[in-house]
Design a protein around this motif. Structure first.
Motif, PDB file in Angstrom:
ATOM      1  N   ARG A  36      -5.771   6.442  -8.166  1.00 27.49           N
ATOM      2  CA  ARG A  36      -4.859   6.702  -7.060  1.00 27.49           C
ATOM      3  C   ARG A  36      -3.626   7.464  -7.500  1.00 27.49           C
ATOM      4  NH1 ARG A  36      -3.684   1.022  -4.963  1.00 27.49           N
ATOM      5  NH2 ARG A  36      -2.476   2.287  -3.527  1.00 27.49           N
ATOM      6  N   ASN A  74     -15.867   0.542  -5.425  1.00 27.25           N
ATOM      7  CA  ASN A  74     -14.696  -0.218  -5.837  1.00 27.25           C
ATOM      8  C   ASN A  74     -13.554   0.703  -6.207  1.00 27.25           C
ATOM      9  OD1 ASN A  74     -14.324  -3.226  -6.347  1.00 27.25           O
ATOM     10  ND2 ASN A  74     -16.499  -2.957  -6.737  1.00 27.25           N
ATOM     11  N   ARG A  77      -9.789   1.677 -10.825  1.00 23.95           N
ATOM     12  CA  ARG A  77      -9.289   1.538  -9.467  1.00 23.95           C
ATOM     13  C   ARG A  77      -7.791   1.831  -9.433  1.00 23.95           C
ATOM     14  NH1 ARG A  77     -10.682  -3.991  -6.529  1.00 23.95           N
ATOM     15  NH2 ARG A  77      -9.089  -4.719  -7.956  1.00 23.95           N
ATOM     16  N   ALA A 118       0.817  -1.206   0.000  1.00 24.49           N
ATOM     17  CA  ALA A 118       0.000   0.000   0.000  1.00 24.49           C
ATOM     18  C   ALA A 118       0.854   1.260   0.000  1.00 24.49           C
ATOM     19  CB  ALA A 118      -0.925   0.001   1.216  1.00 24.49           C
ATOM     20  N   TYR A 153     -12.251   2.781  -3.095  1.00 25.06           N
ATOM     21  CA  TYR A 153     -11.893   2.116  -1.827  1.00 25.06           C
ATOM     22  C   TYR A 153     -10.470   2.444  -1.357  1.00 25.06           C
ATOM     23  CZ  TYR A 153     -11.465  -1.500   1.718  1.00 25.06           C
ATOM     24  OH  TYR A 153     -11.272  -2.171   2.891  1.00 25.06           O
ATOM     25  N   GLY A 154      -9.531   2.440  -2.299  1.00 22.06           N
ATOM     26  CA  GLY A 154      -8.145   2.732  -1.923  1.00 22.06           C
ATOM     27  C   GLY A 154      -7.992   4.140  -1.365  1.00 22.06           C
ATOM     28  N   LYS A 189     -10.395   5.867   0.081  1.00 18.40           N
ATOM     29  CA  LYS A 189     -11.076   5.904   1.379  1.00 18.40           C
ATOM     30  C   LYS A 189     -10.131   5.428   2.477  1.00 18.40           C
ATOM     31  CE  LYS A 189     -14.799   3.671   3.725  1.00 18.40           C
ATOM     32  NZ  LYS A 189     -15.259   2.291   3.652  1.00 18.40           N
ATOM     33  N   ASN A 190      -9.370   4.394   2.170  1.00 15.90           N
ATOM     34  CA  ASN A 190      -8.434   3.881   3.167  1.00 15.90           C
ATOM     35  C   ASN A 190      -7.308   4.854   3.462  1.00 15.90           C
ATOM     36  OD1 ASN A 190      -9.784   1.535   3.604  1.00 15.90           O
ATOM     37  ND2 ASN A 190      -8.652   0.390   2.061  1.00 15.90           N
TER      38      ASN A 190
END
Ligand SMILES: Nc1ncnc2c1ncn2[C@@H]1O[C@H](COP(=O)(O)OP(=O)(O)OP(=O)(O)O)[C@@H](O)[C@H]1O
Ligand SMILES: [Mg+2]
Lengths: 345, 283
Positions: free
Chosen positions: A151, A96, A147, A74, A99-100, A102-103
């Motif tokens: 990022r 989906n 996805r 990560a 999600y990355g 959000k984390n």
């Protein structure tokens, strides 16, 4: 965007199997590198070491200016697209993709905006509130791409992302991925066992075999100037013809006839691409055509030359029939390999 | 009109007959609960429904039986619900967490730990009831909800089913989550739990009914009438009222219906989830 450097990277699985023999190379910023090779040659293992999903046994891995050997996936600033998409089945497309983010504790409205942007780029706007099970294979693949791009990673990793799609869609997605990578300029490593994908997408190709790197080069280098018989026979469809021939005082002999000159004596492996053998009534060699494969724009003639099988590729305009055929060979098209090691001479 | 096949008629007759056999006792319960105790005593089960249900219902729910006056139908229902839910939720939570540890973490003895858990299937409560009782008693948990629930909460069955399910979750999903920055706890809560929801529903049905129907353990652990569960308590009522008094058939029949109802409702409620989860097939 980052430069990636592998320094004698090696992987030995716990059962003692050496899946990747020490490998060193550098991927330049913004470059699209394709790892290609037959099944089980260690492509995925190499990619997964770069991703951080597989522990590195030996060697260093640099992404940007950091050594990331022990950095968590990560935190490597990478994004990965998997063969089976690996979408979260219970989340909508929107979730989906986000999600990355959000984390990473990014604000909701920022996430939303980024997801919308990615969806725009990938034509996914109409599907944002669907679940993966309500999408087609190509759309799922796009979500997986979304996805990854949402990022803003410095490195994209792809592990055979297109192999679950049908041939037509695969061609289309191939172009889309390549165009997207061009536009975003993100350094990418792409794993495939399909040499057409490798040829068409790569800035540079890395050909692997049995855990070892056989050759690194541009598609044209790899195709026209293969470093070994393995690369010669793996790249190109139909592959390069490889003939066992002998040398007598610098003359390369096939069936008692001199084909070319090459220093040294003893046996040698002669390589010639199927399209470099041309039917020619005045040609100096005679082959015996046994079978004709019709491919539309091309025909593949399967033939025998001095007792060895050989394939030649002709355009549709060339009349072809089985039986004896006179051919000429472009002199600079001949490559020579060591019959023992398979390396180029 | 579509012609109805002979086999269809036979099939359906068998099904209907089966259903009738299953339902008949419940109808009899209802009938006996709807007449006065005297009538039931005199005629046994009959065909005519009376008008006593509301009266018997009130008696069953609110009138205390026993000596202490603490076990009304309502309190027993409450206790049973606590046991059923505590049992089901506890078993699911513990089973899921155990399975998570076994499947996803590189523990040295994970496989052995799993098989040890698995062999406890050979040691049901009945086999270990005395030592279990002693432990609960020494911990001072007799006549408490903890005492009722905790000793039964570890579940090899749930652990086994969740383990099998987790193993079928594709490896790539875990890796994608790792790259997306989900740590072990986030992965469990954000991804594994929602993916397991049909499994959870199935486990819930099984475990709730299992917990609800516990008889032996509550009988051992609860002596305080306020702690009685329905399954344990009904017996008590029918027993204590066989004296010079008329047995309270109406009341106990109503209680029995109440004892059947929650498991039935749970099954019906979760079944729709079940079907939805199965048909949406999103794995
Ligand atoms: N966990 C493991 N333990 C031992 N050996 C493994 C493990 N994973 C992979 N291998 C072996 O390592 C070799 C390389 O595997 P890898 O998955 O990298 O192949 P690949 O080139 O990606 O092949 P494919 O094109 O089929 O995906 C294979 O021979 C495989 O059997
Ligand atoms: Mg692979």
């Amino acid at each position: 965007m980052a430069q990636v450097t592998l320094n004698a990277l090696r992987k030995v699985y716990p059962n003692g199997f050496e899946a990747v023999k020490p490998a060193s190379f550098t991927i330049e910023e913004g470059e699209f590198v394709v790892l290609v090779g037959p099944s089980g040659c260690g492509k995925s293992t190499m990619l997964r070491m770069i991703a951080g999903l597989e522990e590195i046994t030996e060697g260093d891995l640099h992404i940007g200016d950091r050594v990331v050997n022990t950095v968590d996936p990560a935190d490597r600033d990478i994004a990965m697209v998997f063969q089976n998409y690996a979408l979260y089945p219970h989340m909508t497309v929107r979730k989906n993709i986000g999600y990355g983010l959000k984390n990473r504790k990014i604000a909701k409205d920022v996430i939303n905006q980024k997801v919308e942007e990615a969806a725009n780029l990938l034509n996914l706007n109409d599907y944002l509130d669907r679940k993966p099970s309500q999408l087609s294979g190509g759309q799922r693949q796009r979500v997986a791409m979304g996805r990854a791009i949402v990022r803003d990673p410095s490195l994209f990793l792809f592990d055979e992302p297109l192999s679950n799609l049908d041939a037509k869609l695969r061609n289309q997605m191939r172009i889309e991925i390549k165009a997207l990578q061009r536009r975003l300029g993100v350094t990418s490593v792409y794993v495939t066992h399909d040499q057409v994908e490798a040829m068409t997408m790569a800035d540079r190709i890395i050909v692997m075999n049995g855990g070892e790197i056989e050759q690194i080069g541009t598609p044209s280098e790899v195709y026209h100037s293969p470093a070994s018989t393995f690369v010669a026979s793996f790249m190109g469809a139909p592959p390069m013809n490889l003939l066992d021939v002998s040398r007598e005082n610098g003359a390369v002999m096939v069936g008692g006839q001199q084909v070319a000159e090459f220093t040294g004596s003893g046996s040698v492996t002669l390589g010639v691409r199927p399209e470099d053998i041309l039917p020619d009534a005045n040609g100096s060699f005679e082959i015996n055509v046994t079978l004709i494969e019709e491919l539309g724009a091309h025909r593949i003639l399967h033939a025998v030359w001095a007792g060895q099988p050989i394939m030649i590729s002709v355009t549709k305009d060339v009349a072809a029939e089985t039986g004896p055929l006179r051919v000429a060979i472009k002199p600079d098209a001949l490559k020579y390999f060591d019959p023992q090691t398979g390396r180029r001479l | 009109m579509k012609r109805i096949k002979f086999e269809t008629i036979v099939d359906h007759s068998i099904l209907i007959l089966g259903s009738l056999i299953m339902i008949l006792p419940v109808v009899m319960l209802l009938q006996m609960a709807s007449t006065t105790d005297l009538e039931t005593m005199r005629n046994g089960p009959g065909l005519v429904f009376g008008d006593q249900i509301p009266i018997n219902f009130e008696k069953a729910m609110f009138e205390a039986s026993g000596f202490s006056g603490e076990n009304t139908g309502l309190s027993m229902l409450y206790n049973s619900l606590i046991l059923g839910f505590g049992f089901a939720i506890g078993k699911i939570v513990i089973g899921m967490m155990a399975a998570y540890a076994i499947v996803y973490f590189r523990l040295k003895f994970a496989t052995m730990a799993f098989w040890i858990i698995f062999t406890t299937l050979l040691l049901p409560l009945e086999v270990r009831i005395l030592p279990s009782y002693e432990i609960v008693q020494k911990l001072g948990m007799l006549n408490t909800y903890q005492g009722l629930i905790i000793p039964l909460i570890a579940s090899a069955t749930a652990t086994f089913f969740f383990r099998q399910f987790f193993r079928s979750v594709p490896e790539e999903l875990i890796e994608a989550a790792r790259i997306d920055g989900a740590g072990p706890i986030k992965f469990f809560i954000d991804i594994l739990v929602p993916l397991s929801r049909t499994m959870i529903a199935a486990m819930f049905i099984i475990m709730f009914v299992y917990g609800w129907n516990q008889y032996l353990w509550p009988t051992m652990i609860t002596t305080d009438e306020g702690m009685f569960t329905l399954v344990r308590g009904i017996k008590q009522i029918t027993q204590t009222l066989e004296g010079t008094n008329l047995p309270e058939y109406g009341k106990s029949n109503i209680l029995q219906i109440i004892a059947i109802l929650p498991p039935v409702l749970i099954v019906i409620f979760f079944q729709s989830w079940f079907v939805k989860g199965l048909t949406e097939s999103d794995k």
